[in-house]
Design a protein around this motif. Sequence first.
Motif, PDB file in Angstrom:
ATOM      1  N   THR A  18      84.540 -21.585  13.095  1.00 59.61           N
ATOM      2  CA  THR A  18      84.923 -20.208  13.414  1.00 59.61           C
ATOM      3  C   THR A  18      84.188 -19.203  12.536  1.00 59.61           C
ATOM      4  N   LEU A  19      84.062 -19.534  11.245  1.00 57.71           N
ATOM      5  CA  LEU A  19      83.466 -18.614  10.279  1.00 57.71           C
ATOM      6  C   LEU A  19      81.973 -18.851  10.068  1.00 57.71           C
ATOM      7  N   ASP A  20      81.448 -19.905  10.672  1.00 57.32           N
ATOM      8  CA  ASP A  20      80.041 -20.277  10.509  1.00 57.32           C
ATOM      9  C   ASP A  20      79.684 -20.481   9.031  1.00 57.32           C
ATOM     10  N   ILE A  21      80.518 -21.313   8.369  1.00 56.47           N
ATOM     11  CA  ILE A  21      80.283 -21.659   6.968  1.00 56.47           C
ATOM     12  C   ILE A  21      80.410 -23.178   6.826  1.00 56.47           C
ATOM     13  N   ASP A  22      80.031 -23.676   5.673  1.00 57.72           N
ATOM     14  CA  ASP A  22      80.125 -25.107   5.384  1.00 57.72           C
ATOM     15  C   ASP A  22      81.576 -25.441   5.039  1.00 57.72           C
ATOM     16  N   ALA A  23      82.130 -26.457   5.680  1.00 59.50           N
ATOM     17  CA  ALA A  23      83.520 -26.858   5.429  1.00 59.50           C
ATOM     18  C   ALA A  23      83.734 -27.264   3.973  1.00 59.50           C
ATOM     19  N   ALA A  24      82.694 -27.710   3.295  1.00 60.64           N
ATOM     20  CA  ALA A  24      82.808 -28.153   1.898  1.00 60.64           C
ATOM     21  C   ALA A  24      83.195 -27.015   0.950  1.00 60.64           C
ATOM     22  N   VAL A  25      82.941 -25.776   1.331  1.00 60.98           N
ATOM     23  CA  VAL A  25      83.291 -24.652   0.454  1.00 60.98           C
ATOM     24  C   VAL A  25      84.738 -24.198   0.639  1.00 60.98           C
ATOM     25  N   ILE A  26      85.416 -24.738   1.637  1.00 57.35           N
ATOM     26  CA  ILE A  26      86.792 -24.333   1.931  1.00 57.35           C
ATOM     27  C   ILE A  26      87.758 -25.202   1.128  1.00 57.35           C
ATOM     28  N   GLU A  27      88.525 -24.548   0.278  1.00 57.05           N
ATOM     29  CA  GLU A  27      89.543 -25.219  -0.531  1.00 57.05           C
ATOM     30  C   GLU A  27      90.922 -24.948   0.072  1.00 57.05           C
ATOM     31  N   PRO A  28      91.833 -25.925  -0.006  1.00 64.52           N
ATOM     32  CA  PRO A  28      93.177 -25.732   0.569  1.00 64.52           C
ATOM     33  C   PRO A  28      93.934 -24.537  -0.009  1.00 64.52           C
ATOM     34  N   SER A  29      93.626 -24.162  -1.238  1.00 64.20           N
ATOM     35  CA  SER A  29      94.347 -23.057  -1.885  1.00 64.20           C
ATOM     36  C   SER A  29      93.781 -21.682  -1.537  1.00 64.20           C
ATOM     37  N   MET A  30      92.743 -21.634  -0.718  1.00 61.11           N
ATOM     38  CA  MET A  30      92.128 -20.355  -0.356  1.00 61.11           C
ATOM     39  C   MET A  30      92.948 -19.638   0.712  1.00 61.11           C
ATOM     40  N   THR A  31      92.900 -18.323   0.639  1.00 60.89           N
ATOM     41  CA  THR A  31      93.547 -17.519   1.680  1.00 60.89           C
ATOM     42  C   THR A  31      92.573 -17.324   2.835  1.00 60.89           C
ATOM     43  N   PHE A  32      93.140 -17.091   3.997  1.00 64.02           N
ATOM     44  CA  PHE A  32      92.295 -16.831   5.156  1.00 64.02           C
ATOM     45  C   PHE A  32      91.457 -15.572   4.930  1.00 64.02           C
ATOM     46  N   SER A  33      92.049 -14.559   4.310  1.00 64.46           N
ATOM     47  CA  SER A  33      91.303 -13.310   4.083  1.00 64.46           C
ATOM     48  C   SER A  33      90.151 -13.523   3.100  1.00 64.46           C
ATOM     49  N   SER A  34      90.344 -14.371   2.090  1.00 60.12           N
ATOM     50  CA  SER A  34      89.248 -14.624   1.146  1.00 60.12           C
ATOM     51  C   SER A  34      88.095 -15.369   1.805  1.00 60.12           C
ATOM     52  N   LEU A  35      88.394 -16.082   2.882  1.00 60.38           N
ATOM     53  CA  LEU A  35      87.356 -16.770   3.641  1.00 60.38           C
ATOM     54  C   LEU A  35      86.647 -15.840   4.623  1.00 60.38           C
ATOM     55  N   GLY A  36      87.225 -14.664   4.840  1.00 64.88           N
ATOM     56  CA  GLY A  36      86.633 -13.699   5.765  1.00 64.88           C
ATOM     57  C   GLY A  36      87.184 -13.765   7.171  1.00 64.88           C
ATOM     58  N   LEU A  37      88.326 -14.430   7.345  1.00 63.42           N
ATOM     59  CA  LEU A  37      88.931 -14.546   8.670  1.00 63.42           C
ATOM     60  C   LEU A  37      89.598 -13.227   9.037  1.00 63.42           C
ATOM     61  N   ASP A  38      89.097 -12.580  10.086  1.00 67.20           N
ATOM     62  CA  ASP A  38      89.734 -11.351  10.556  1.00 67.20           C
ATOM     63  C   ASP A  38      90.691 -11.681  11.697  1.00 67.20           C
ATOM     64  N   SER A  39      91.343 -10.675  12.231  1.00 70.44           N
ATOM     65  CA  SER A  39      92.375 -10.934  13.238  1.00 70.44           C
ATOM     66  C   SER A  39      91.802 -11.538  14.521  1.00 70.44           C
ATOM     67  N   ALA A  40      90.621 -11.117  14.935  1.00 75.33           N
ATOM     68  CA  ALA A  40      90.017 -11.684  16.147  1.00 75.33           C
ATOM     69  C   ALA A  40      89.657 -13.155  15.932  1.00 75.33           C
ATOM     70  N   MET A  41      89.094 -13.463  14.770  1.00 72.60           N
ATOM     71  CA  MET A  41      88.757 -14.851  14.453  1.00 72.60           C
ATOM     72  C   MET A  41      90.014 -15.695  14.326  1.00 72.60           C
ATOM     73  N   ALA A  42      91.078 -15.095  13.791  1.00 71.79           N
ATOM     74  CA  ALA A  42      92.340 -15.823  13.633  1.00 71.79           C
ATOM     75  C   ALA A  42      92.882 -16.269  14.989  1.00 71.79           C
ATOM     76  N   VAL A  43      92.734 -15.425  15.989  1.00 71.40           N
ATOM     77  CA  VAL A  43      93.192 -15.786  17.335  1.00 71.40           C
ATOM     78  C   VAL A  43      92.445 -17.024  17.822  1.00 71.40           C
ATOM     79  N   HIS A  44      91.141 -17.047  17.651  1.00 69.06           N
ATOM     80  CA  HIS A  44      90.343 -18.206  18.075  1.00 69.06           C
ATOM     81  C   HIS A  44      90.721 -19.459  17.294  1.00 69.06           C
ATOM     82  N   PHE A  45      90.933 -19.302  15.993  1.00 70.18           N
ATOM     83  CA  PHE A  45      91.329 -20.423  15.140  1.00 70.18           C
ATOM     84  C   PHE A  45      92.683 -20.983  15.575  1.00 70.18           C
TER      85      PHE A  45
END
Length: 82
Positions: A18-45
């Motif tokens: 969805t974010l066009d990033i490497d899954a390896a950089v995503i940590e379970p403790s990260m917030t969706f907003s810190s990852l750059g997930l906006d409301s439109a992307m959240a709907v797709h996710f």
Amino acid sequence: MPDYSAILEHCKSQLAVTLDIDAAVIEPSMTFSSLGLDSAMAVHFIIAVEEWLGVELYPAVTEDYPVLEDFCAFVSAMVNRQ
């Protein structure tokens, strides 16, 4: 139904797509907003997670559970009580 760790791994993979990033950089403790997930992307996710699990989530679920690990715990509890 998938357990928490399977849901977490799937959500990390789906977020990476969805974010066009490497899954390896995503940590379970990260917030969706810190990852750059906006409301439109959240709907797709959310739709992708719903389709994978065959459940219906509500539109604001990523706002109520803004941390990935909390979101996955909520989803895991929901699917495993069905």
